[in-house]
Design a protein around this motif. Sequence first.
Motif, PDB file in Angstrom:
ATOM      1  N   LYS A 155      57.925  85.675 -45.308  1.00 36.91           N
ATOM      2  CA  LYS A 155      58.493  84.234 -45.940  1.00 36.91           C
ATOM      3  C   LYS A 155      58.233  84.584 -47.347  1.00 36.91           C
ATOM      4  CE  LYS A 155      54.309  82.402 -46.956  1.00 36.91           C
ATOM      5  NZ  LYS A 155      53.835  82.106 -48.261  1.00 36.91           N
ATOM      6  N   LEU A 156      59.466  83.619 -47.671  1.00 37.29           N
ATOM      7  CA  LEU A 156      59.101  83.278 -49.435  1.00 37.29           C
ATOM      8  C   LEU A 156      58.880  81.768 -49.547  1.00 37.29           C
ATOM      9  CD1 LEU A 156      62.177  85.287 -50.710  1.00 37.29           C
ATOM     10  CD2 LEU A 156      60.006  85.840 -51.122  1.00 37.29           C
ATOM     11  N   ASN A 157      58.175  81.457 -50.686  1.00 40.38           N
ATOM     12  CA  ASN A 157      57.839  80.021 -51.085  1.00 40.38           C
ATOM     13  C   ASN A 157      59.180  79.620 -52.118  1.00 40.38           C
ATOM     14  OD1 ASN A 157      54.830  81.076 -50.106  1.00 40.38           O
ATOM     15  ND2 ASN A 157      55.135  78.795 -49.602  1.00 40.38           N
ATOM     16  N   LEU A 158      60.013  78.944 -51.802  1.00 43.45           N
ATOM     17  CA  LEU A 158      61.112  78.443 -52.578  1.00 43.45           C
ATOM     18  C   LEU A 158      60.578  77.562 -53.734  1.00 43.45           C
ATOM     19  CD1 LEU A 158      63.953  78.065 -50.381  1.00 43.45           C
ATOM     20  CD2 LEU A 158      62.908  80.228 -51.107  1.00 43.45           C
ATOM     21  N   PHE A 159      59.566  76.487 -53.166  1.00 39.97           N
ATOM     22  CA  PHE A 159      58.986  75.572 -54.020  1.00 39.97           C
ATOM     23  C   PHE A 159      57.622  75.481 -53.413  1.00 39.97           C
ATOM     24  CE2 PHE A 159      57.986  71.235 -54.955  1.00 39.97           C
ATOM     25  CZ  PHE A 159      58.106  71.123 -56.085  1.00 39.97           C
ATOM     26  N   PHE A 160      56.649  75.441 -54.342  1.00 42.85           N
ATOM     27  CA  PHE A 160      55.021  75.196 -53.771  1.00 42.85           C
ATOM     28  C   PHE A 160      54.324  74.340 -55.027  1.00 42.85           C
ATOM     29  CE2 PHE A 160      50.911  76.896 -52.914  1.00 42.85           C
ATOM     30  CZ  PHE A 160      51.143  76.760 -51.350  1.00 42.85           C
ATOM     31  N   GLU A 161      54.138  73.254 -54.649  1.00 37.53           N
ATOM     32  CA  GLU A 161      53.458  72.137 -55.445  1.00 37.53           C
ATOM     33  C   GLU A 161      52.179  72.139 -54.760  1.00 37.53           C
ATOM     34  OE1 GLU A 161      55.329  68.523 -57.582  1.00 37.53           O
ATOM     35  OE2 GLU A 161      54.196  67.549 -55.733  1.00 37.53           O
ATOM     36  N   VAL A 162      51.211  71.986 -55.632  1.00 40.56           N
ATOM     37  CA  VAL A 162      49.628  72.140 -55.122  1.00 40.56           C
ATOM     38  C   VAL A 162      48.901  70.971 -55.618  1.00 40.56           C
ATOM     39  CG1 VAL A 162      47.542  73.330 -55.297  1.00 40.56           C
ATOM     40  CG2 VAL A 162      49.514  74.643 -55.199  1.00 40.56           C
ATOM     41  N   GLY A 163      48.230  70.157 -54.678  1.00 42.08           N
ATOM     42  CA  GLY A 163      47.406  68.801 -55.111  1.00 42.08           C
ATOM     43  C   GLY A 163      46.039  69.112 -55.447  1.00 42.08           C
ATOM     44  N   ALA A 164      45.230  68.378 -56.121  1.00 42.88           N
ATOM     45  CA  ALA A 164      44.027  68.372 -56.582  1.00 42.88           C
ATOM     46  C   ALA A 164      43.016  69.111 -55.605  1.00 42.88           C
ATOM     47  CB  ALA A 164      43.606  67.175 -56.824  1.00 42.88           C
ATOM     48  N   VAL A 165      41.821  69.849 -55.762  1.00 40.66           N
ATOM     49  CA  VAL A 165      41.136  70.444 -55.191  1.00 40.66           C
ATOM     50  C   VAL A 165      40.448  69.378 -54.399  1.00 40.66           C
ATOM     51  CG1 VAL A 165      39.558  70.776 -56.908  1.00 40.66           C
ATOM     52  CG2 VAL A 165      39.139  72.182 -54.799  1.00 40.66           C
ATOM     53  N   GLN A 166      40.077  69.378 -53.085  1.00 47.90           N
ATOM     54  CA  GLN A 166      39.186  68.173 -52.323  1.00 47.90           C
ATOM     55  C   GLN A 166      38.005  68.734 -52.155  1.00 47.90           C
ATOM     56  OE1 GLN A 166      41.408  67.322 -48.950  1.00 47.90           O
ATOM     57  NE2 GLN A 166      43.546  67.390 -50.092  1.00 47.90           N
TER      58      GLN A 166
END
Length: 307
Positions: free
Chosen positions: A17-28
């Motif tokens: 797979k490819l990630n076309l878009f990847f947004e990462v939230g804050a570390v929990q």
Amino acid sequence: MSTSAVFDRVHARAPGKLNLFFEVGAVQDDGYHDVASAYQAVSLWEDVYATPADGFRVSMSGSVFVGDVPSDDRNLALRAARLLAQRLGHDGGVHLEIVKQVPVAGGMGGGSADAAAALIACDALWGGDLGSAELHRLAARLGADVPFALMGGTAVGIGRGDRLSPALAKGRFDWVIVTSREGLSTPEVYTRLDEMRRRPDIRPAAGSPTVDPGVLHALRSGDAVALAAHARNDLQAAALTLRPDLRELLERGERAGALTGLVSGSGPTVAFLADGPEEALDVQMSLSASGYDALHVHGPVHGARIM
């Protein structure tokens, strides 16, 4: 369930797979991050052949370097087989022969594809007939990318990436991927991102990660130019600090005619989106002439299947 197999040998195949878009939230508090991703399954395949055995073992070959892939219980396909055996009450084992095309430790989900293929291969081998919903539940226990390798196509993942919703994608998207023998550690990339976000010049973590609507519209309309305008990977900046050579590669690909280039997942594989098959071939030839290992792939393709 008895140890007798329904088949003598089962062949299953699952895509990278490819990630076309990847947004990462804050570390929990538990050290993990919520994410929002648009995944696309592409035409690089992992083939898994399952045969009955007294214990659980795995062997590997393929068109990519497999020397760093573990053959013990760290192997995700073996873990998938053991999990399924436990679920079915199966008291036999299996030998998994994996033939790899997806780059190892390259951010393209090769290990997850192995696990997805192992799940459906062993389910057929042992006559489990669990069905899609139960196999997806088991896949989610193995990692965020395993359910998508089962599903294939194009999808949006939220939470830890395993809460999947299919996304409509019209037509075909052509990609040139450039692989690297030297991998990147996913935990190290996330740690570097967290460090960078403590500085004021880095994009802050999203409170609740979401996929850019422009990405979904571009996929629905089959518009590669629009997709290039909205594609993004929050992990890319961190990956580039760990592998500065990838910055030059991104620049070379775009000079060669790619619409855009981005690091796939945590890297180090880099994916270039082209405006069609002929344009992708031009990019591939240019990068290959510069000494890179470049491959032309397309998506979306189907998920894990028995062959």
